[in-house]
Design a protein around this motif. Structure first.
Motif, PDB file in Angstrom:
ATOM      1  N   ILE A   8     -24.014  -7.872  27.686  1.00 25.98           N
ATOM      2  CA  ILE A   8     -23.480  -7.596  29.145  1.00 25.98           C
ATOM      3  C   ILE A   8     -24.036  -8.497  30.191  1.00 25.98           C
ATOM      4  O   ILE A   8     -23.722  -8.765  31.274  1.00 25.98           O
ATOM      5  CB  ILE A   8     -23.110  -6.056  29.355  1.00 25.98           C
ATOM      6  CG1 ILE A   8     -22.328  -5.951  30.656  1.00 25.98           C
ATOM      7  CG2 ILE A   8     -24.325  -5.304  29.375  1.00 25.98           C
ATOM      8  CD1 ILE A   8     -20.822  -6.482  30.703  1.00 25.98           C
ATOM      9  N   TYR A  60     -17.818  -6.841  26.935  1.00 26.69           N
ATOM     10  CA  TYR A  60     -17.219  -5.740  27.746  1.00 26.69           C
ATOM     11  C   TYR A  60     -16.111  -5.000  27.440  1.00 26.69           C
ATOM     12  O   TYR A  60     -15.123  -5.933  26.819  1.00 26.69           O
ATOM     13  CB  TYR A  60     -17.119  -6.009  29.399  1.00 26.69           C
ATOM     14  CG  TYR A  60     -15.784  -7.026  29.670  1.00 26.69           C
ATOM     15  CD1 TYR A  60     -14.644  -6.732  29.816  1.00 26.69           C
ATOM     16  CD2 TYR A  60     -16.315  -8.428  29.473  1.00 26.69           C
ATOM     17  CE1 TYR A  60     -13.684  -7.562  29.944  1.00 26.69           C
ATOM     18  CE2 TYR A  60     -15.295  -9.293  29.682  1.00 26.69           C
ATOM     19  CZ  TYR A  60     -13.839  -8.953  29.893  1.00 26.69           C
ATOM     20  OH  TYR A  60     -12.849  -9.807  29.964  1.00 26.69           O
ATOM     21  N   LYS A  62     -12.539  -3.739  29.278  1.00 21.31           N
ATOM     22  CA  LYS A  62     -11.927  -3.794  30.474  1.00 21.31           C
ATOM     23  C   LYS A  62     -11.009  -2.243  30.645  1.00 21.31           C
ATOM     24  O   LYS A  62     -10.229  -2.121  29.688  1.00 21.31           O
ATOM     25  CB  LYS A  62     -11.061  -4.815  30.846  1.00 21.31           C
ATOM     26  CG  LYS A  62     -10.657  -4.876  32.415  1.00 21.31           C
ATOM     27  CD  LYS A  62      -8.795  -5.357  32.427  1.00 21.31           C
ATOM     28  CE  LYS A  62      -8.101  -4.155  31.956  1.00 21.31           C
ATOM     29  NZ  LYS A  62      -6.650  -4.504  32.159  1.00 21.31           N
ATOM     30  N   MET A 133     -22.744  -3.860  25.205  1.00 24.13           N
ATOM     31  CA  MET A 133     -21.678  -3.970  25.996  1.00 24.13           C
ATOM     32  C   MET A 133     -21.222  -3.244  27.298  1.00 24.13           C
ATOM     33  O   MET A 133     -22.573  -2.109  27.305  1.00 24.13           O
ATOM     34  CB  MET A 133     -20.445  -3.569  24.889  1.00 24.13           C
ATOM     35  CG  MET A 133     -20.007  -4.367  23.693  1.00 24.13           C
ATOM     36  SD  MET A 133     -18.527  -3.733  23.224  1.00 24.13           S
ATOM     37  CE  MET A 133     -17.228  -4.391  24.369  1.00 24.13           C
ATOM     38  N   GLY A 134     -20.858  -3.283  27.983  1.00 19.16           N
ATOM     39  CA  GLY A 134     -20.526  -2.605  29.231  1.00 19.16           C
ATOM     40  C   GLY A 134     -19.226  -2.500  29.629  1.00 19.16           C
ATOM     41  O   GLY A 134     -18.371  -2.820  28.691  1.00 19.16           O
ATOM     42  N   LYS A 191     -20.251  -2.311  34.890  1.00 21.22           N
ATOM     43  CA  LYS A 191     -21.186  -3.315  35.167  1.00 21.22           C
ATOM     44  C   LYS A 191     -20.786  -4.300  36.316  1.00 21.22           C
ATOM     45  O   LYS A 191     -21.375  -5.175  37.005  1.00 21.22           O
ATOM     46  CB  LYS A 191     -21.778  -4.056  34.087  1.00 21.22           C
ATOM     47  CG  LYS A 191     -22.484  -3.123  33.150  1.00 21.22           C
ATOM     48  CD  LYS A 191     -23.681  -2.352  33.708  1.00 21.22           C
ATOM     49  CE  LYS A 191     -24.351  -1.363  32.609  1.00 21.22           C
ATOM     50  NZ  LYS A 191     -25.391  -0.708  33.049  1.00 21.22           N
TER      51      LYS A 191
END
Length: 342
Positions: A8, A60, A62, A133-134, A191
């Protein structure tokens, strides 16, 4: 073969228009049917949702807050419905009369209350994110929902005859969406923020710049200020040709622009004119992904990487989103091409 290795921080670095160790991929939305085909099972939980974004090679997941703008509350036929991932279901919007055509109807309409907005998906995702991951927090459509609720003809006439109703709806919707971004921005695992609101067609703006100055840009600027206050990049999505208002978009604090619709803007021209100020996302034609050959998709991706992405500030993705009619093999070819050279 896609080997997940989310980062990320590199994705955020790219959104800030800097060169990362690899070229990221990014999408505003992927239809649940494509997600299910990709991972081979139904998307039933937030863990399933994360599994798709992870295995497909994104940095990421969403997510959107869940909120009900459903006109069925006032017994209208024009229901606003949602996909399983919370994204708005694709539909034709009314060109004539909407669900709110008078001050009286505005007063009768049941808008969601701020404390009815649900962020449970963010809480669940934060507990289940793979390392690296974010979350990207997304919502939109202050301008779009304003004219959709009125109907575009009604909206257009009101601009010239009496814009009080436009202002009432725009302020109410704007207040609700702004609160979402305020709350999403405070979630540690979020993020980046992504605001989507179409303001243009492939041949020009939907309305005059003056109208956008009144009903669109003030909200985009407020969202930009929220993102800046928490030091998180802001992505903005609009289809169409945006050259006439590009400087205003940048001035609102937008860091990255999506999707650089191929039939509307030449991505090389956008890069040459604004590449020092904006990260660019997308541009791989959806029709090509749906009906083109795998070889054509690969060629398109390689062209964009060579001409746009090598110096940073570019994420590969579709020129809109991934609908259910996209060829899954072409979609995978797009991703695998990026991963093979990043």
């Amino acid at each position: 073969m896609i080997i997940p290795n989310p980062d990320i921080n590199s994705f955020i670095k790219t959104l800030r228009n800097k060169r990362a160790d690899f070229i990221p991929i990014a999408e505003l939305g992927v239809h649940p049917i494509i997600k299910e085909k990709f991972i081979g099972k139904k998307i039933l939980t937030i863990k399933d949702e994360i599994e798709f974004w992870f295995k497909a090679g994104y940095d990421y997941v969403k997510l959107q807050p869940m909120v009900d703008f459903n006109p069925a509350k006032i017994k209208s036929d024009s229901n606003l419905t949602f996909n399983d991932d919370g994204s708005i279901f694709r539909k034709w919007a009314s060109e004539s009369s909407g669900v709110i055509t008078s001050i009286k109807e505005f007063e009768q309409y049941v808008f969601p209350k701020l404390d009815e907005i649900v962020y449970k998906r963010f809480e669940e995702a934060a507990k289940n994110l793979p390392e690296g991951m974010g979350i990207v927090g997304q919502y939109g459509d202050i301008f779009t929902m304003t004219w959709e609720m009125m109907g575009f003809e009604n909206f257009s006439l009101s601009l010239f005859e009496d814009d009080r109703l436009i202002k009432l709806i725009n302020d109410e919707v704007g207040k609700i969406v702004l609160r979402m971004f305020e709350n999403m921005s405070q979630i540690e695992e979020v993020k980046a923020l992504w605001y989507s609101d179409d303001i243009a067609y492939s041949n020009g703006l939907m309305v005059s710049p003056d109208t956008l100055d009144k009903y669109f840009f003030p909200w985009l600027k407020k969202i930009g200020e929220i993102a800046k206050s928490v030091n998180k990049p802001l992505i903005y999505h609009s289809d169409g040709v945006l050259f006439d208002v590009m400087d205003k978009i940048i001035d609102c604090g937008v860091n990255a622009l999506h999707p650089i619709e191929p039939k509307a803007m030449n991505i090389v021209e956008v890069k040459n004119r604004y590449g020092d100020k904006l990260c660019l996302i997308g541009n791989i034609d959806v029709d090509l992904l749906a009906r083109g050959s795998k070889e054509e998709v690969v060629k398109n991706v390689l062209f964009n990487i060579e001409n746009i992405g090598r110096k940073g500030g570019y994420c590969v993705g579709s020129g809109n989103s991934i609908p259910e009619y996209v060829n899954l093999e072409n979609y995978i070819a797009m991703i695998e091409t990026v991963k093979s050279i990043s």
